[in-house]
Write a protein that holds these residues in place. Structure first.
Motif, PDB file in Angstrom:
ATOM      1  N   ARG A  32       0.747  36.192 -31.274  1.00 28.09           N
ATOM      2  CA  ARG A  32       0.061  34.932 -31.818  1.00 28.09           C
ATOM      3  C   ARG A  32      -0.211  35.352 -33.099  1.00 28.09           C
ATOM      4  O   ARG A  32      -0.041  34.575 -34.218  1.00 28.09           O
ATOM      5  N   GLY A  72       7.519  19.695 -35.794  1.00 28.03           N
ATOM      6  CA  GLY A  72       7.234  21.154 -35.400  1.00 28.03           C
ATOM      7  C   GLY A  72       5.981  21.216 -34.457  1.00 28.03           C
ATOM      8  O   GLY A  72       6.199  21.985 -33.303  1.00 28.03           O
ATOM      9  N   GLY A  76       6.307  22.161 -30.721  1.00 26.76           N
ATOM     10  CA  GLY A  76       5.716  23.370 -30.128  1.00 26.76           C
ATOM     11  C   GLY A  76       4.678  23.297 -29.015  1.00 26.76           C
ATOM     12  O   GLY A  76       4.544  23.896 -28.255  1.00 26.76           O
ATOM     13  N   ARG A  77       3.977  22.008 -29.044  1.00 26.87           N
ATOM     14  CA  ARG A  77       2.949  21.665 -27.809  1.00 26.87           C
ATOM     15  C   ARG A  77       3.593  21.060 -26.883  1.00 26.87           C
ATOM     16  O   ARG A  77       3.059  21.092 -25.691  1.00 26.87           O
ATOM     17  N   ARG A  81       7.769  25.421 -21.522  1.00 30.97           N
ATOM     18  CA  ARG A  81       7.986  26.674 -21.728  1.00 30.97           C
ATOM     19  C   ARG A  81       9.580  27.228 -21.396  1.00 30.97           C
ATOM     20  O   ARG A  81      10.161  28.025 -22.101  1.00 30.97           O
ATOM     21  N   ILE A  84      11.947  26.781 -24.551  1.00 29.43           N
ATOM     22  CA  ILE A  84      11.538  27.084 -25.822  1.00 29.43           C
ATOM     23  C   ILE A  84      12.909  27.868 -26.249  1.00 29.43           C
ATOM     24  O   ILE A  84      13.097  27.890 -27.494  1.00 29.43           O
ATOM     25  N   LEU A  88      14.452  27.371 -29.877  1.00 28.35           N
ATOM     26  CA  LEU A  88      14.358  28.332 -31.181  1.00 28.35           C
ATOM     27  C   LEU A  88      15.696  28.625 -31.566  1.00 28.35           C
ATOM     28  O   LEU A  88      16.219  28.733 -32.755  1.00 28.35           O
TER      29      LEU A  88
END
Length: 274
Positions: A32, A72, A76-77, A81, A84, A88
């Protein structure tokens, strides 16, 4: 770059420092924190670029930035998962596509980029080479990402035994097409260059997928990074060159190390960090 504005140089230096700090922060487990440093570096690059150029369509640029940031943020939210990695890879492919568009824009309007030789009214040879290499790398990254999403994420199979020969032929053809474009930067040289590079990127990604998804994704990310770094030469943007060079070098090294043996299943199950 002679006579560069000290404010611009300071901004580029700050962006390069932020990118440099982001890599060790990410490797140390602070993903992060590394992502935040990367975002800060990209913000600085964008601000310095707008400050250092005479921009005629500032409202359109800000509107595009706001729309892209909103999309974005939602992705992203809101993306699960498990999806992802595919997201990407898709974004990497879009980076390659954007690099292609930048190269084509510079070729279509070289006067706006200051790429014309005033004596001959032709592209400088080094600028033509940068356009050709940038378009080729961008096309390879875009096609490679598409191959991963289509053949890898969709579980439609991995590299075939004949892939190395096809890929080698397409890579050789791409190099020849770049040389031909540098010699004569015309439409009938640019279109074959983009087409052969797309085939080379597709074949290269399928071949590397024989060693796993991780190496293929890292390689495609490296290609897109080098495409950005090459086109930064045309834009005379040091910060963009640093960011692209870091991404290109990291992607290439990760791909080599993963192919060399962390594991055939990817980073998550490799048992060792690349």
């Amino acid at each position: 770059m002679e006579g560069a504005n000290p404010t611009v140089l300071a901004g580029w230096s700050m962006a390069a420092l932020l990118f440099g700090l982001a890599l060790p922060a990410s490797f140390g487990g602070g993903l992060r924190r590394g992502a935040h440093l990367m975002m800060a570096g990209m913000t600085v690059i964008g601000a310095v670029t707008l400050y250092s150029h005479d921009v005629m369509s500032m409202p359109q640029i800000f509107a595009a930035l706001i729309m892209g940031g909103a999309v974005g943020l939602v992705l992203g939210r809101g993306v699960p998962r498990a999806a992802i990695p595919a997201l990407l890879i898709g974004l990497i492919g879009q980076t390659g596509l954007a690099a292609m568009f930048v190269g084509v824009a510079a070729w279509r309007n070289p006067h706006a980029f200051g790429l014309l030789d005033e004596m001959t009214d032709r592209l400088f040879a080094d600028d033509a080479a940068a356009i050709g290499v940038g378009v080729a790398l961008g096309a390879m990254a875009c096609a490679g990402a598409a191959a991963i999403l289509w053949c890898g994420m969709g579980r439609r199979g991995k590299g075939r035994p004949g892939a190395p020969f096809f890929t080698g032929a397409m890579l050789a053809g791409t190099c020849g097409a770049v040389l031909a474009f540098v010699a004569s930067p015309t439409t009938d040289r640019l279109l074959p260059l983009a087409g052969v590079a797309l085939l080379a990127g597709w074949g290269l990604a399928k071949w590397i997928m024989g060693a796993g998804m991780g190496p293929a994704a890292a390689l495609v990310g490296g290609l897109s990074g080098w495409a950005v770094a090459v086109l930064a030469y045309l834009l005379e943007n040091i910060g963009m060159a640093v960011a692209g060079g870091l991404a290109g070098a990291a992607g290439g090294l990760f791909a080599l190390r993963l192919c060399g043996g962390a594991d055939r299943k990817g980073l998550a199950e490799g048992g060792a960090r690349p």
